[in-house]
Design a protein around this motif. Structure first.
Motif, PDB file in Angstrom:
ATOM      1  N   PHE A 217       0.851  -1.189   0.000  1.00 15.40           N
ATOM      2  CA  PHE A 217       0.000   0.000   0.000  1.00 15.40           C
ATOM      3  C   PHE A 217       0.884   1.236   0.000  1.00 15.40           C
ATOM      4  O   PHE A 217       1.840   1.331   0.771  1.00 15.40           O
ATOM      5  CB  PHE A 217      -0.914  -0.003   1.237  1.00 15.40           C
ATOM      6  CG  PHE A 217      -1.700   1.265   1.437  1.00 15.40           C
ATOM      7  CD1 PHE A 217      -2.505   1.778   0.429  1.00 15.40           C
ATOM      8  CD2 PHE A 217      -1.647   1.951   2.647  1.00 15.40           C
ATOM      9  CE1 PHE A 217      -3.237   2.952   0.612  1.00 15.40           C
ATOM     10  CE2 PHE A 217      -2.373   3.116   2.854  1.00 15.40           C
ATOM     11  CZ  PHE A 217      -3.172   3.618   1.830  1.00 15.40           C
ATOM     12  N   PRO A 257      -6.296  -4.778   4.815  1.00 15.20           N
ATOM     13  CA  PRO A 257      -7.206  -3.639   4.602  1.00 15.20           C
ATOM     14  C   PRO A 257      -7.405  -2.785   5.864  1.00 15.20           C
ATOM     15  O   PRO A 257      -7.488  -1.547   5.772  1.00 15.20           O
ATOM     16  CB  PRO A 257      -8.522  -4.314   4.184  1.00 15.20           C
ATOM     17  CG  PRO A 257      -8.080  -5.585   3.537  1.00 15.20           C
ATOM     18  CD  PRO A 257      -6.889  -6.042   4.337  1.00 15.20           C
ATOM     19  N   ARG A 260      -4.219  -0.722   6.260  1.00 14.18           N
ATOM     20  CA  ARG A 260      -4.211   0.406   5.311  1.00 14.18           C
ATOM     21  C   ARG A 260      -4.932   1.609   5.904  1.00 14.18           C
ATOM     22  O   ARG A 260      -4.429   2.742   5.848  1.00 14.18           O
ATOM     23  CB  ARG A 260      -4.947   0.014   4.017  1.00 14.18           C
ATOM     24  CG  ARG A 260      -4.165  -0.770   3.041  1.00 14.18           C
ATOM     25  CD  ARG A 260      -4.808  -0.723   1.658  1.00 14.18           C
ATOM     26  NE  ARG A 260      -6.110  -1.373   1.608  1.00 14.18           N
ATOM     27  CZ  ARG A 260      -6.388  -2.457   0.862  1.00 14.18           C
ATOM     28  NH1 ARG A 260      -5.459  -2.987   0.101  1.00 14.18           N
ATOM     29  NH2 ARG A 260      -7.588  -2.973   0.867  1.00 14.18           N
ATOM     30  N   ARG A 261      -6.140   1.342   6.436  1.00  9.96           N
ATOM     31  CA  ARG A 261      -6.915   2.445   7.022  1.00  9.96           C
ATOM     32  C   ARG A 261      -6.181   3.036   8.229  1.00  9.96           C
ATOM     33  O   ARG A 261      -6.189   4.246   8.441  1.00  9.96           O
ATOM     34  CB  ARG A 261      -8.300   1.958   7.431  1.00  9.96           C
ATOM     35  CG  ARG A 261      -9.207   1.664   6.246  1.00  9.96           C
ATOM     36  CD  ARG A 261     -10.305   0.682   6.619  1.00  9.96           C
ATOM     37  NE  ARG A 261     -11.215   1.209   7.614  1.00  9.96           N
ATOM     38  CZ  ARG A 261     -11.925   0.446   8.475  1.00  9.96           C
ATOM     39  NH1 ARG A 261     -11.800  -0.869   8.459  1.00  9.96           N
ATOM     40  NH2 ARG A 261     -12.734   0.998   9.335  1.00  9.96           N
ATOM     41  N   VAL A 264      -3.487   5.356   7.107  1.00  9.07           N
ATOM     42  CA  VAL A 264      -4.033   6.659   6.697  1.00  9.07           C
ATOM     43  C   VAL A 264      -4.424   7.478   7.931  1.00  9.07           C
ATOM     44  O   VAL A 264      -4.117   8.675   8.012  1.00  9.07           O
ATOM     45  CB  VAL A 264      -5.236   6.491   5.749  1.00  9.07           C
ATOM     46  CG1 VAL A 264      -5.787   7.861   5.359  1.00  9.07           C
ATOM     47  CG2 VAL A 264      -4.829   5.709   4.496  1.00  9.07           C
ATOM     48  N   LYS A 265      -5.070   6.845   8.916  1.00 12.05           N
ATOM     49  CA  LYS A 265      -5.434   7.562  10.159  1.00 12.05           C
ATOM     50  C   LYS A 265      -4.179   8.135  10.830  1.00 12.05           C
ATOM     51  O   LYS A 265      -4.170   9.283  11.284  1.00 12.05           O
ATOM     52  CB  LYS A 265      -6.141   6.616  11.130  1.00 12.05           C
ATOM     53  CG  LYS A 265      -7.579   6.316  10.766  1.00 12.05           C
ATOM     54  CD  LYS A 265      -8.498   7.467  11.165  1.00 12.05           C
ATOM     55  CE  LYS A 265      -9.933   7.099  10.796  1.00 12.05           C
ATOM     56  NZ  LYS A 265     -10.899   8.146  11.161  1.00 12.05           N
TER      57      LYS A 265
END
Lengths: 306, 306
Positions: A217, A257, A260-261, A264-265
């Motif tokens: 990612f 997944p 990944r979030r 980003v957070k």
């Protein structure tokens, strides 16, 4: 789910090309804990001296951070002083005084020992080992590190890698640790040393996340026009990531997944952090602002299929 | 729709830490034209000497590139020689011989003058002006440039900016042109000089696209383990982008979402190009491979909403 965070708590003097500020709240655990507390309950492990201002304790209490593992002892708090050069990317350490941190070897409170998510924020690898030894069957362990430990404590760091699920480090450190110039090769080389997941931070260029079976990612960086103080951006990233994982991991495995979030957070929190000195921006940021910037990250990295 | 491409056509000698190869096809228009021809008809403007190998002409003909604007004159073809240092990011020019390129001042064939999409590939800004002067009402004009022209032809380059829809340059050049260290500020500063769109290439860190009303796109870089020859990556990016625009723009305006896709297509082509010396990989790449890597770009930059 809660997250245990161990790391440094410091008083910083910071000079940028435009400003100089003294006696600021700093340290990897301070940034990490305040960032994580946006998403989940935090149990803090750290040490401060009797000079540590009550207002910083009050800030942590206001975020419901569990301070049973915070020692307050006679002596001076860990102090760090640094200066950023004109491009705000190059940093020079002007002075370090370990003070009460020098002989810190915490015994964890009983109530901390079953914490499922563990963030070993940036401290000496031996201390990261010592804390991890006291935790029974953690669900997910994240370690952050820095060039200093690769230079002076590489053996201990490498032993740590086989004990953690995820390592966070920056691009220069990944190259230094592996001897690989390609970050793709460096990520793979670090994964072969133990951690299932590796996050390589690239400062203004975002972050790369490596996982099992070639999972990859590329997280963009938020396009900030002005950076006021980069201090603690990496610690904030790690704390935001760990806190978000703790808030979401209840329901099952920690998947790519979900990570990944979380990356980003963490990037969102770090992008706020650099907007002001010390933790000033993290003190005021709201969940609405975090959600809105997360949506901006989605928008700026989205493109249509052909 | 077709795309007109003007730029250099060269014979290159290239040395990397592992290999040295001589007499390779090179030049901004060569890379640009072969990349663009994957997507749309190309009209080439350039000049070569009588030493230019027939096989390179045959390659262009095999891609149905219109060579009416290619001059073949007595003398030697433009020659460039460069060396990449150990990290494959730092390049040193060892020699340049303009040869037949020195007094190149093309008169465009009549059939070229209404080409809707124009790529002014990396050449002297005066020559970019001269070609643009001969095109009637282009739909979209893209200019590529480099540090050399910012150093020795800045006035002409700045005059060009008010005549083009999009400028492509790398991060160091964007900082050099604007005096801004922040790429976000640099992108905005360049937009204020004329072009509606600006693409700032960041090498192994991807590319930033700036548009109207704060439109912003962060394109990731493909995670290559090995780079064999970075020469022409930027030219290939520009050519792929322009060719894709020409293939898609028929139906209406050139919008930011279309440009996002074009930037990814250009990045995909550039990622193939660096896998081999000269245009060797571009010669073999298929539309299926391009589509498959485009899907990889989507996968590696995707993350779920919270």
């Amino acid at each position: 789910m809660s997250v245990l965070i161990v790391g440094s708590i410091a008083l910083d003097d910071i000079k940028t090309p435009l400003e100089e500020k003294l006696n600021l709240l700093g340290g990897s655990a301070s940034y990490g804990a305040i960032a994580a507390a946006n998403f989940s309950p935090v149990k803090l492990v750290g040490i401060v001296g009797d000079d540590f201002p009550d207002e910083h304790i009050a800030l942590m209490q206001s975020r419901h951070i569990d301070l049973e593992g915070l020692q307050r002892v006679p002596g001076d708090t860990f102090r760090w002083s640094g200066e950023y050069l004109w491009d705000m990317n190059t940093r020079e350490t002007r002075s370090v005084a370990l003070n009460v941190f020098e002989h810190f070897s915490p015994t964890l409170p009983e109530s901390y020992r079953a914490t499922p998510i563990v963030l070993l924020a940036n401290i000496a690898p031996d201390l990261q080992h010592h804390v991890l030894d006291q935790i029974s069957q953690p669900k997910f362990v994240i370690a952050d590190t820095m060039d200093l430990w690769i230079n002076i404590a590489k053996d201990s760091l490498i032993r740590l890698l086989s004990r953690v699920d995820m390592l966070i480090l920056n691009d220069g450190e990944a190259r230094q640790l592996t001897g690989e110039t390609s970050l793709v090769r460096a990520g793979a080389a670090i994964r072969s040393m133990g951690p299932t997941f590796v996050a390589i931070k690239k400062g203004e260029h975002g972050c790369l996340l490596f996982g099992k079976n070639g999972d990859f990612f590329s997280c963009p960086a938020y396009p900030l026009e002005d950076i006021h103080d980069p201090t603690g951006a990496g610690d904030t990233f790690a704390g935001g990531l760990a806190g978000f994982l703790a808030s979401e991991a209840e329901e099952g495995d920690i998947t790519f997944p979900l990570l990944r979030r979380a990356v980003v957070k963490g990037s969102v929190l770090a992008s706020f952090n650099v907007e002001a000195f010390s933790l000033e921006r993290l003190k005021t940021v709201t969940l609405e602002e975090i959600a809105s910037r997360y949506a901006m990250f989605q928008q700026m990295s989205h493109f249509e299929p052909v």
